[in-house]
Design an enzyme around this catalytic site. Structure first.
Site, short mmCIF file in Angstrom:
data_model
loop_
_atom_site.label_atom_id
_atom_site.label_comp_id
_atom_site.label_asym_id
_atom_site.label_seq_id
_atom_site.Cartn_x
_atom_site.Cartn_y
_atom_site.Cartn_z
N GLU A 41 -0.16 6.74 -9.34
CA GLU A 41 1.05 6.59 -8.53
C GLU A 41 2.15 5.99 -9.40
O GLU A 41 1.89 5.14 -10.26
CB GLU A 41 0.77 5.67 -7.35
CG GLU A 41 -0.28 6.21 -6.41
CD GLU A 41 -0.77 5.19 -5.40
OE1 GLU A 41 -1.28 5.61 -4.35
OE2 GLU A 41 -0.65 3.97 -5.66
N ASP A 80 -8.34 5.00 -2.72
CA ASP A 80 -8.98 6.05 -1.93
C ASP A 80 -10.28 6.54 -2.53
O ASP A 80 -11.17 6.96 -1.80
CB ASP A 80 -8.03 7.24 -1.77
CG ASP A 80 -6.96 6.95 -0.74
OD1 ASP A 80 -7.26 7.00 0.46
OD2 ASP A 80 -5.82 6.64 -1.14
#
Length: 395
Positions: free
Chosen positions: A148, A164
């Protein structure tokens, strides 16, 4: 991951619905329109690598993808059911090689996959990203991962995330105008297999988080919240610890100091029935929390929701870190930022524990508020000249 200082830029809605944020939006310096990203392939694998730069254009708010030169392309309108997205892939480097592409001013992700291109779709609500928790997702049996990042006029923030899933290993880095380079996300030698071996040996259903391809090869371990949703991990896996915390603070006070730079800001928690009430220094109740379930703890949401405010959100993120790291019984003042205290209870987030144990610098984003106490795998700089993603060995 989430940040709670200053204004926020939401990076994306990740698979399973958790919101991630990577950088404050306050603008101090003006960075270049794009920053070079050097991707080095040190994986030892011979299959092809594909790269993707996806996110929100910060100048327009549009969702889209970037080509290798950093040019922006908006997603088409999409439909119902979702329609295939344009091929946004960028050929990645062969093993032992590196390539340089350019990151635009996005809040988004850099995906990479091995062997096959990822399949993205567009619906009327925007981009449909891979969801490995869906057995019928066309990306379920592809080895892939993502970083990210946010690049804005204040600089660059880029992370290595396992919020995740834990999958193909990689590290991130940034170099600034003075030539200083900071890196994070590298595993110890043998850390990739070490993590999966450790998770396999952890009783209580934790081994069920591991996903394999049809040939039996390991693809990833999903985060425990996703494991609960899939029925792979017992929904009551944290209950014993929660019950002990609730019992302790029925007769003791939990002091939360959520801001490291504001030690005088304190809130005081006591349990009454099924509720933990927090008061300020004047004795006024400022927020309350129902007794959380395991999913709320692992996801840092639902009963541990953390709005972007200056009271409930900061208290909630402190509680979330304390539950995941199992520090709420060892110290009545939180957050506990002594890593030696983390994960020592038999009931804890063993997924996070085992990830941190395999990191060279001990840092990871193994749950949403792993940044409490600065234990997150994030680098940032207000004057970036180059960003780095290194694809590491699966050993």
């Amino acid at each position: 991951m989430r940040k709670l200082h200053g204004l926020l830029i939401a990076a994306m809605v990740v698979a399973g619905g958790s919101i991630t944020t990577v950088a404050p939006a306050a603008e101090a310096n003006v960075t270049a329109a794009t920053v070079p990203l050097e991707v080095a392939n040190k994986s030892g694998r011979t299959d092809a690598v594909y790269l993707y730069v996806l996110g929100t254009n910060l100048a327009t708010g549009q969702q889209g993808w970037a080509d290798a030169g950093g040019g922006f392309h908006a997603w088409p309108a999409g439909g119902t059911p979702p329609t295939p997205a344009p091929d946004a892939s960028i050929p990645g480097p062969a093993n032992g090689q590196s390539i340089t592409i350019r990151l635009p001013k996005f809040s988004g992700r850099v995906y990479f996959s091995y062997g096959q291109k990822l399949k993205f779709f567009v619906t009327t609500g925007g981009l449909v990203q891979p969801d490995v928790n869906n057995p019928s997702d066309p990306n379920r049996n592809i080895l892939f991962n993502w970083s990210e990042y946010t690049l804005n006029d204040s600089g660059l923030w880029i992370n290595s995330t396992q919020v995740d899933m834990f999958s193909a290993p990689y590290a991130v880095g940034v170099k600034n105008t003075s030539g200083t380079v900071r890196n994070t996300g590298h595993l110890k030698s043998g850390g990739y297999r070490g993590f999966f071996n450790a998770l396999t040996g952890q009783p209580g259903g934790w081994a069920n988080l591991i996903q394999r391809d049809p040939s039996g090869n390991i693809l990833r371990a999903i985060a425990p919240g996703h494991g609960i949703a899939a029925g792979a991990l017992p929904a009551d896996v944290m209950n014993d610890y929660v019950n002990r915390v609730w019992a302790k603070y029925s007769s003791a006070t939990l002091t939360v100091q959520p801001f490291a730079d504001q030690p005088g800001v304190r809130y005081y928690g006591r349990v009454s029935g099924n509720v933990m009430n927090f008061t300020n220094g004047a004795g006024q109740v400022v927020t309350s929390f129902q007794k959380p379930d395991s999913d709320s703890i692992f996801g840092c949401y639902k009963l541990l929701d953390a709005p972007n405010d200056q009271v409930r959100g900061p208290i909630s993120r402190t509680l979330c870190a304390g539950f995941n790291r199992s520090t709420l019984l060892t110290s009545t003042t939180q957050p506990d930022t002594n890593a030696a205290d983390f994960y020592t209870d038999v009931v804890t987030n063993h997924y996070a524990r085992k990830i941190h144990a395999q990191m060279q610098d001990g840092k990871a984003y193994a749950f949403a508020f792993d940044d409490v106490g600065n234990f997150e795998s994030l680098v940032n700089d207000s004057n970036p000249t180059t960003a780095y993603v290194t694809l590491d060995p699966l050993d």
